[in-house]
Design an enzyme around this catalytic site. Structure first.
Site, PDB file in Angstrom:
ATOM      1  N   SER B  23       0.306  -7.954  -0.470  1.00  0.00           N
ATOM      2  CA  SER B  23       0.211  -9.522   0.106  1.00  0.00           C
ATOM      3  C   SER B  23      -0.946  -9.369   1.074  1.00  0.00           C
ATOM      4  CB  SER B  23       1.551  -9.587   0.467  1.00  0.00           C
ATOM      5  OG  SER B  23       1.568 -10.908   1.190  1.00  0.00           O
ATOM      6  N   GLY B  74      -1.460 -13.726  11.351  1.00  0.00           N
ATOM      7  CA  GLY B  74      -0.129 -14.750  11.767  1.00  0.00           C
ATOM      8  C   GLY B  74       0.174 -15.425  10.450  1.00  0.00           C
ATOM      9  N   ASN B 129       8.853 -10.793   2.581  1.00  0.00           N
ATOM     10  CA  ASN B 129       8.431 -10.078   3.717  1.00  0.00           C
ATOM     11  C   ASN B 129       9.286 -10.416   4.693  1.00  0.00           C
ATOM     12  OD1 ASN B 129       6.622  -9.376   5.654  1.00  0.00           O
ATOM     13  ND2 ASN B 129       5.166 -10.920   5.089  1.00  0.00           N
ATOM     14  N   CYS B 132       7.001  -9.021   8.906  1.00  0.00           N
ATOM     15  CA  CYS B 132       5.549  -9.381   9.584  1.00  0.00           C
ATOM     16  C   CYS B 132       5.432  -9.279  10.948  1.00  0.00           C
ATOM     17  CB  CYS B 132       4.999 -10.628   9.162  1.00  0.00           C
ATOM     18  SG  CYS B 132       3.413 -11.001   9.824  1.00  0.00           S
ATOM     19  N   THR B 197       2.871  -3.385   7.560  1.00  0.00           N
ATOM     20  CA  THR B 197       1.905  -2.741   8.584  1.00  0.00           C
ATOM     21  C   THR B 197       2.554  -2.003   9.658  1.00  0.00           C
ATOM     22  OG1 THR B 197       1.746  -4.863   9.806  1.00  0.00           O
ATOM     23  CG2 THR B 197      -0.142  -4.264   8.102  1.00  0.00           C
ATOM     24  N   GLY B 221      -4.753   0.630   6.517  1.00  0.00           N
ATOM     25  CA  GLY B 221      -5.841   1.315   6.094  1.00  0.00           C
ATOM     26  C   GLY B 221      -5.528   2.602   6.086  1.00  0.00           C
ATOM     27  N   GLY B 269      -4.234  -2.472  -0.633  1.00  0.00           N
ATOM     28  CA  GLY B 269      -4.222  -3.807   0.416  1.00  0.00           C
ATOM     29  C   GLY B 269      -5.706  -3.683   0.913  1.00  0.00           C
ATOM     30  N   THR B 270      -6.018  -3.181   2.238  1.00  0.00           N
ATOM     31  CA  THR B 270      -6.977  -3.193   3.079  1.00  0.00           C
ATOM     32  C   THR B 270      -8.194  -2.860   2.479  1.00  0.00           C
ATOM     33  OG1 THR B 270      -5.432  -2.835   4.958  1.00  0.00           O
ATOM     34  CG2 THR B 270      -7.876  -2.475   5.218  1.00  0.00           C
TER      35      THR B 270
END
Lengths: 271, 309
Positions: B23, B74, B129, B132, B197, B221, B269-270
């Site tokens: 995501s 955000g 989610n 976050c 994260t 990452g 992801g990253t």
């Protein structure tokens, strides 16, 4: 819609053209001709060290090659200019909305560039010369003479450039001061001109203030920190004018905008 | 050597391969269709959607560090309605296996959003989610409390069609992620996505302030790969559900690492920012790697100590 390509690209040539500034040429075939202001995401190739690719404005491109002007600003740009010939990067290009020369070429144009902001405007200048509609005036400013990448326009295919430096203007053809002084003078002879500008934010804000005072339209090529270059990571957003004002990405909806489109430029109080 | 069966089952849904996009890192799955076919992936997990559009945080939003990326986007997104109107039909037409990442302002809103979804076709599951770190009203509060997780998952299961998958994405920023996974399992989740994260912070030495206005940001990452592997291992020992491993994947070896510690699928992801076609490359490379290792399926990479899932 431009035809993006993505893949590895070998460093074919590099040339030091000014202080900490290089022209890098890679073997790379884009699917379409780059518009001035369009850019590439260039990943230095070492995934262990670089999480993100770097956005680089396209200086020029042709049959199987693409050129960038890179001023060392951090470890990513350092890695790019220090790479050996034949080493590989990954390129995604062309990206973004460039200057629409099809409509702009009909107008009287003044180009104003600061630092590496010269890249999109030099490409614009060349394309305008090729169309037989050269810009009325092209103005480039840098801190000092050693920051001027003169080789970039030495072939004359981008027409004549007026050069401004903030220090060391004793050399013959240099003007002392800021590009905005050059712009003010140029507007005296071309009151109806449209201004295309790219450079540091403070310079572009000053150009927008002048344009607002004199009633000249200003098109800008913005710079913002980017993650993906394709509109998905939402790192490089900027708010458009209006209430509440759409929030768009510099990488996909830009990087070229008319100054009144951008809230932080349109709403700034005149200095 | 026989072929490899890459398929993975999450609850009632079978995905053709275990490579998904994470995501927030590949938009709504339609932004690179000129380069790769999103239908070739196991699934696309959308950018997190909220009931109403969100503008997200002010600049700066990202900061690249040496081995990772801090972000404070955000949850900027077009909102659920615009997604259903403008994106989902195209995903459906292309045959993309789509998992909608959902976030909510209060716990009851998740079920309301899923109820709305049931009026639409073209999606295979939702990923809640709950975690976050970048919004003021914060999913993190839901996401750290086993009781709230149980409540939310239970309410979503009551409205979720029987043929859709329910994934619950957990935060690593807790003392015991296993407690959260158990709560999700007890309430009927089909899979655990692990991890979101890691909370981080970067400093501007000139201003002597945090770089991001909200101070905290989400770290992702390669730097978080070992953290993610530890959390997946912890969850794998605590629950019997399939685990979708997320965190720092940039190579097929990283995918294999997640399979060893108990993941049945992974999300990339990253690394997609640096290589937008990486997930597609990994589908091919995973198949080759499993053949080389004599594995008939990804599950055969699983560490014996964990037992069968």
């Amino acid at each position: 819609m431009t035809d993006r390509r993505y893949g590895p690209a070998l460093l074919r040539a590099k040339e030091s053209v000014a202080r900490e500034t290089w022209v890098l040429r890679y073997d790379f075939e884009m699917g379409s001709v780059a518009l001035p202001g369009q850019f590439a995401m260039v990943h230095p190739g070492c995934d262990e060290l670089f999480v993100l690719p770097r956005p680089l404005s396209i200086l020029d491109a042709g049959d199987g090659w693409i050129d960038f002007l890179v001023k060392v600003a951090g470890r990513g740009s350092r890695a790019l200019v220090e790479a050996d010939l034949g080493s590989a990067v990954r390129i995604l290009a062309p990206l973004g909305r460039g200057f629409d020369l099809d409509s702009l070429a009909c107008e009287t144009l003044i180009l104003v560039a600061g630092g590496v902001g010269v890249v999109p405007l030099h490409l614009a200048a060349r394309r305008l010369v090729e169309r037989g509609r050269p810009a009325r005036r092209a103005i480039f400013g840098a801190r000092a003479p050693e920051d001027l990448p003169r080789q970039v326009w030495s072939d004359g295919r981008g027409g004549d450039w007026e050069l401004w430096v903030q220090e060391g203007a004793e050399e013959g053809d240099l003007h002392p001061g800021l590009v905005t002084e050059g712009l003010e003078r140029a507007l005296v002879d071309a009151a109806d001109a449209t201004i295309l500008a790219c450079g540091p934010t403070a310079m572009m804000q000053a150009v927008v203030r002048i344009g607002r005072r004199t009633g000249n339209r200003v098109w800008l090529c913005l710079e913002e920190q980017m993650g993906c270059g394709a509109g998905v990571c939402r790192a490089c957003v900027v708010d458009l004018s209006g209430d509440p004002g759409q929030r768009v990405t510099v990488c996909r909806e830009g990087p070229v905008f008319e100054s009144s489109e951008i809230r932080f430029l349109a709403e700034e109080t005149p200095a | 050597m026989k072929g490899v069966d890459l398929s993975v089952q999450l609850g009632p849904v079978t995905f053709a391969n275990p490579i998904f996009t994470a995501s927030g890192t590949w938009g709504y799955g339609l932004d690179f269709v000129d380069l790769v076919d999103p239908a070739a992936l196991g699934a696309v997990v959308t950018k997190t959607l909220t009931a109403v559009p969100r503008r997200g945080n002010p600049q700066p939003r990202v900061r690249e560090l040496r081995h990772g990326l801090l972000n404070s986007i955000g949850l900027e997104n077009v909102g659920l309605q615009a997604f259903l109107r403008e994106k989902l039909p195209a995903l459906r037409e292309r045959g993309v296996r789509t998992i909608l990442s959902l976030a909510a302002r209060e716990s009851g809103e998740f079920a309301t959003m899923v109820a709305e979804l049931t009026r639409h076709e073209g999606w295979q599951g939702v990923e809640l989610n709950l975690s976050c770190p970048n919004v003021a009203e914060g999913g993190l509060d839901f996401g750290r409390d086993p009781f709230r997780i149980r409540e939310i998952v239970d309410s979503v299961r009551q409205v979720l069609p029987a043929d859709r998958a329910l994934l619950v994405k957990l935060t690593p920023n807790v003392t015991s992620i296993a407690d959260l996974a158990v709560a999700a399992q007890d309430a009927g989740a089909h899979a655990i996505s692990c991890i979101n994260t890691v909370v981080g912070l970067e400093v501007d030495l000139e201003t002597r302030r945090p770089v991001f206005p909200r101070a905290f940001a989400g770290y992702s990452g390669p730097a978080i790969l070992p953290i993610a592997l530890a959390k997946v291992w912890e969850v794998a020992r605590a629950v019997d559900l399939p685990i979708v491993g997320i965190g720092g994947i940039s190579s097929v070896e990283d995918v294999l690492r997640f399979l060893v510690v108990g993941a049945g699928a992974v999300q990339v992801g990253t690394a997609l920012f640096a290589r937008p076609t990486l997930a597609h490359d990994l589908v091919k490379e995973l198949e080759e790697s499993l053949i080389t290792r004599g594995c008939a399926s990804p599950m055969q990479m699983r560490c014996e100590e964990l037992g069968r899932s």
